[in-house]
Write a protein that holds these residues in place. Structure first.
Motif, PDB file in Angstrom:
ATOM      1  N   UNK A   1       0.841  -1.205   0.000  1.00 36.57           N
ATOM      2  CA  UNK A   1       0.000   0.000   0.000  1.00 36.57           C
ATOM      3  C   UNK A   1       0.872   1.250   0.000  1.00 36.57           C
ATOM      4  N   UNK A   2       1.914   1.258   0.835  1.00 36.26           N
ATOM      5  CA  UNK A   2       2.824   2.404   0.878  1.00 36.26           C
ATOM      6  C   UNK A   2       3.519   2.589  -0.465  1.00 36.26           C
ATOM      7  N   UNK A   3       3.920   1.485  -1.084  1.00 32.33           N
ATOM      8  CA  UNK A   3       4.587   1.562  -2.379  1.00 32.33           C
ATOM      9  C   UNK A   3       3.668   2.055  -3.480  1.00 32.33           C
ATOM     10  N   UNK A   4       2.431   1.575  -3.469  1.00 32.04           N
ATOM     11  CA  UNK A   4       1.467   2.036  -4.476  1.00 32.04           C
ATOM     12  C   UNK A   4       1.186   3.521  -4.321  1.00 32.04           C
ATOM     13  N   UNK A   5       1.024   3.976  -3.091  1.00 34.24           N
ATOM     14  CA  UNK A   5       0.826   5.414  -2.883  1.00 34.24           C
ATOM     15  C   UNK A   5       2.044   6.196  -3.360  1.00 34.24           C
ATOM     16  N   UNK A   6       3.235   5.620  -3.171  1.00 33.71           N
ATOM     17  CA  UNK A   6       4.435   6.266  -3.681  1.00 33.71           C
ATOM     18  C   UNK A   6       4.436   6.365  -5.191  1.00 33.71           C
ATOM     19  N   UNK A   7       4.001   5.319  -5.868  1.00 34.74           N
ATOM     20  CA  UNK A   7       3.900   5.346  -7.322  1.00 34.74           C
ATOM     21  C   UNK A   7       2.883   6.395  -7.759  1.00 34.74           C
ATOM     22  N   UNK A   8       1.743   6.430  -7.094  1.00 33.71           N
ATOM     23  CA  UNK A   8       0.669   7.340  -7.483  1.00 33.71           C
ATOM     24  C   UNK A   8       1.009   8.798  -7.209  1.00 33.71           C
TER      25      UNK A   8
ATOM     26  N   UNK B   1       4.145  -6.719  -9.791  1.00 35.58           N
ATOM     27  CA  UNK B   1       3.695  -5.857 -10.886  1.00 35.58           C
ATOM     28  C   UNK B   1       3.859  -4.384 -10.527  1.00 35.58           C
ATOM     29  N   UNK B   2       3.538  -4.034  -9.291  1.00 36.90           N
ATOM     30  CA  UNK B   2       3.705  -2.650  -8.852  1.00 36.90           C
ATOM     31  C   UNK B   2       5.176  -2.263  -8.838  1.00 36.90           C
ATOM     32  N   UNK B   3       6.035  -3.187  -8.431  1.00 41.91           N
ATOM     33  CA  UNK B   3       7.475  -2.926  -8.444  1.00 41.91           C
ATOM     34  C   UNK B   3       7.952  -2.706  -9.879  1.00 41.91           C
TER      35      UNK B   3
ATOM     36  N   UNK C   1       9.189   4.614  -3.373  1.00 37.03           N
ATOM     37  CA  UNK C   1       8.148   3.653  -3.744  1.00 37.03           C
ATOM     38  C   UNK C   1       8.727   2.276  -4.055  1.00 37.03           C
ATOM     39  N   UNK C   2       9.830   2.224  -4.796  1.00 35.86           N
ATOM     40  CA  UNK C   2      10.425   0.929  -5.148  1.00 35.86           C
ATOM     41  C   UNK C   2      10.948   0.213  -3.911  1.00 35.86           C
ATOM     42  N   UNK C   3      11.456   0.982  -2.943  1.00 31.95           N
ATOM     43  CA  UNK C   3      11.948   0.364  -1.710  1.00 31.95           C
ATOM     44  C   UNK C   3      10.802  -0.266  -0.927  1.00 31.95           C
ATOM     45  N   UNK C   4       9.677   0.427  -0.834  1.00 31.52           N
ATOM     46  CA  UNK C   4       8.498  -0.146  -0.173  1.00 31.52           C
ATOM     47  C   UNK C   4       8.064  -1.441  -0.863  1.00 31.52           C
ATOM     48  N   UNK C   5       8.023  -1.414  -2.178  1.00 32.81           N
ATOM     49  CA  UNK C   5       7.547  -2.579  -2.917  1.00 32.81           C
ATOM     50  C   UNK C   5       8.549  -3.727  -2.864  1.00 32.81           C
ATOM     51  N   UNK C   6       9.824  -3.406  -2.780  1.00 33.77           N
ATOM     52  CA  UNK C   6      10.831  -4.453  -2.592  1.00 33.77           C
ATOM     53  C   UNK C   6      10.635  -5.133  -1.242  1.00 33.77           C
TER      54      UNK C   6
END
Length: 431
Positions: free
Chosen positions: A22-29, A54-56, A35-40
């Motif tokens: 969720x944090x990573x997606x909000x970072x992307x948006x 996929x989000x990464x 954002x990439x660090x959250x998704x990693x």
């Protein structure tokens, strides 16, 4: 199953993975750095979390890490059979774009959103002036963008992300009163949105509120990391507003520190277009040419984009060669663009080589030729992508050509013809 911020179920039993997702997606948006660090962290907590991969992939793609993006997309596809039907459609829509299939990606996006209209991560790549619709090359892509978002409005009207991207679409078709209300509401709800700050700058530009826009960006940007996706481009806006408001010292300071190649980090697409756009506008405003800056920008653009392929970039590659006095470079670019248009490989048709030829005519001081080419092409510049504010470069060049050719009345008529917008026009000699 756990759910994301939009109430959509995600196939992970790990709360840590879901929270990082969720944090990573909000970072992307929001284009917020990290954002990439959250998704990693999300995929580390649950390696089988397909939509997180996929989000990464999307985060890496936006950072111009194409190889890393495709690696993550491939992993998402491998895991997709174990995900829900909603997640499978989500993965397919995002991955098609990363795999170099924008037409298929947009079709998959529309089909997916018809079933899952709150899937913001799927909707996002189709929004904005550099998105799947924005770079489609279609003449009617601005109203198409509004129509695309209006279909989602019943489901996302109260969401700050949606309000921001919808405001951008409305601003681009001249619905400024609605746009300013939406972007103010969006930024009040979630101020840490770099895309939102950028969109607010566009709305204020279209309203002719240059001082208000500059003050806003100057107060907003210091809290945004220099590594952030939008730092370079927001800095470009600051430099332009300073130029418009008669503060060239501030404008050049920002350009040299945060826009030119080697300044604040930005994707190559932004640097290769923002840098020449600022330098050219500065000249149109009456400032002398800075040859060393142009050589730097020309070299960067040709190294980063050695072949034609993205209409918006191609116009700025041509511009850089014109200003740098690179006759061989402009001839090569025009030849490439004409060949792409003739063989049907350019979504924007032949307007791109026509603009390149018109800019070259202006560059050599042939005002009648520049006018004869740029004047009929002006209405088609929407096809190259980018915002109204960015495409003003072509209009301002035409205005300057009118003035240099002694056609003052035509310049004034062109400015007066835009009844749905009130931006300042920084062209020397226009009163």
């Amino acid at each position: 199953m756990l759910i994301d911020r939009y109430g959509l179920s995600v196939s992970t039993s790990s709360k840590a993975a879901r929270d990082a997702y969720v944090a990573g997606c909000d970072g992307v948006l929001t284009a917020w750095h990290g954002d990439a660090e959250h998704l990693s962290r999300a995929v580390a907590a649950d390696p089988g979390f397909a939509v997180a991969h996929a989000a990464l992939a999307r985060a890496r793609f936006l950072q111009a890490d194409v190889a890393g993006a495709r690696e993550a997309a491939a992993r998402a596809r491998e895991l997709a059979p174990g995900a829900t039907p909603r997640e499978q459609g989500h993965i397919d829509s995002l991955c098609l774009a990363i795999e170099g299939k924008p037409v298929e990606s947009l079709a998959a996006t529309r089909a997916h959103l018809a079933q899952f209209p709150r899937d913001a991560m799927v909707a996002a790549p189709a929004t904005g002036v550099f998105g799947l619709i924005g770079f489609s090359g279609r003449q009617g892509r601005e109203p198409e963008q509004v129509e695309f978002l209006e279909a989602l409005r019943p489901h996302l009207a109260d969401d700050w992300w949606f309000q921001a991207v919808y405001a951008f679409a409305l601003e681009e078709v001249g619905r400024l009163d609605e746009a300013v209300d939406l972007i103010e509401r969006s930024m009040a709800a979630y101020p840490r949105n770099a895309h939102g700050a950028h969109i607010k700058a566009h709305v204020l530009y279209e309203m002719g509120e240059d001082k208000r826009a500059l003050d806003y960006l100057e107060s907003w940007l210091p809290d945004y990391p220099r590594q952030g996706l939008m730092h370079c481009h927001i800095s470009w806006h600051i430099a332009l507003f300073a130029l418009i408001l008669g503060d060239p010292e501030r404008a050049w300071q920002v350009y040299e520190a945060q826009v030119h190649p080697g300044g604040a980090w930005g994707p190559a697409l932004n640097v290769a277009t923002d840098a020449p756009a600022f330098l050219w506008r500065a000249e149109l405003a009456g400032h002398p040419r800075k040859a060393l800056f142009w050589d730097e920008v020309r070299d960067y653009a040709l190294k980063s984009f050695p072949k034609a392929g993205i209409a918006f970039v191609d116009v700025h590659r041509a511009l850089a060669c014109v200003a740098a006095g690179d006759q061989d470079g402009i001839a090569t670019i025009v030849g490439e663009l004409q060949q792409r248009a003739a063989t049907g490989r350019s979504p924007a048709g032949d307007v791109v080589p026509r603009l390149a030829v018109g800019l070259a005519a202006y560059g050599r001081g042939d005002w009648p030729a520049a006018i004869s080419i740029l004047e009929p092409a002006l209405a088609e510049t929407v096809r190259i992508g980018g915002s109204r504010a960015q495409r003003d470069l072509i209009q301002n060049t035409l205005l300057a050509a009118y003035l240099k050719a002694g056609r003052v009345d035509q310049a004034k008529t062109l400015v007066a013809s835009h009844t749905d917008r009130r931006p300042s026009v920084p062209v020397a000699g226009l009163v």
